[in-house]
Design a protein around this motif. Structure first.
Motif: not given
Length: 80
Positions: A15-22
Motif C-alpha cells: 500500500k505504501t509503495i503503491n502510493e509513492c509519487r515516483d
C-alpha cells in the motif's frame, strides 16, 4: 537512495509503495532493477516469498524521491 528493509506487514508495505509519487525500484542480488510500485505480478511473487519465509522478507530498494524515501522509512519504523 538505496535502502535495505525487513518487511513483516507486506500488505501495508505494498500500500505504501503503491502510493509513492515516483518509481520505486526493487534491487535484485545481481543489481538488476525492477519497478515495484503498481506492478502487481512482481508484488504477487514477493507475497509468495513472504509467506514462504514465515511472514518475513528482506528487500533492497532504490528510491529516487526523498518524500517517498521518508514515507517508506516511516512505514518500516511503524511496522517493526
Amino acid at each position: 537512495m538505496i535502502v535495505k528493509l525487513n518487511i513483516f506487514n507486506i500488505d501495508n508495505f505494498f500500500k505504501t509503495i503503491n502510493e509513492c509519487r515516483d518509481t520505486i525500484n526493487l534491487l535484485h542480488q545481481n543489481m538488476k532493477r525492477e519497478t515495484l510500485n503498481k506492478q502487481y505480478g512482481i508484488q504477487d511473487e514477493l507475497l509468495k516469498k513472504h509467506r514462504k519465509n514465515k511472514n518475513f522478507l528482506k528487500l533492497s530498494l532504490d528510491i529516487a524521491n526523498p518524500k517517498d524515501y521518508m514515507d517508506i522509512v516511516l512505514f518500516t519504523i511503524r511496522d517493526y
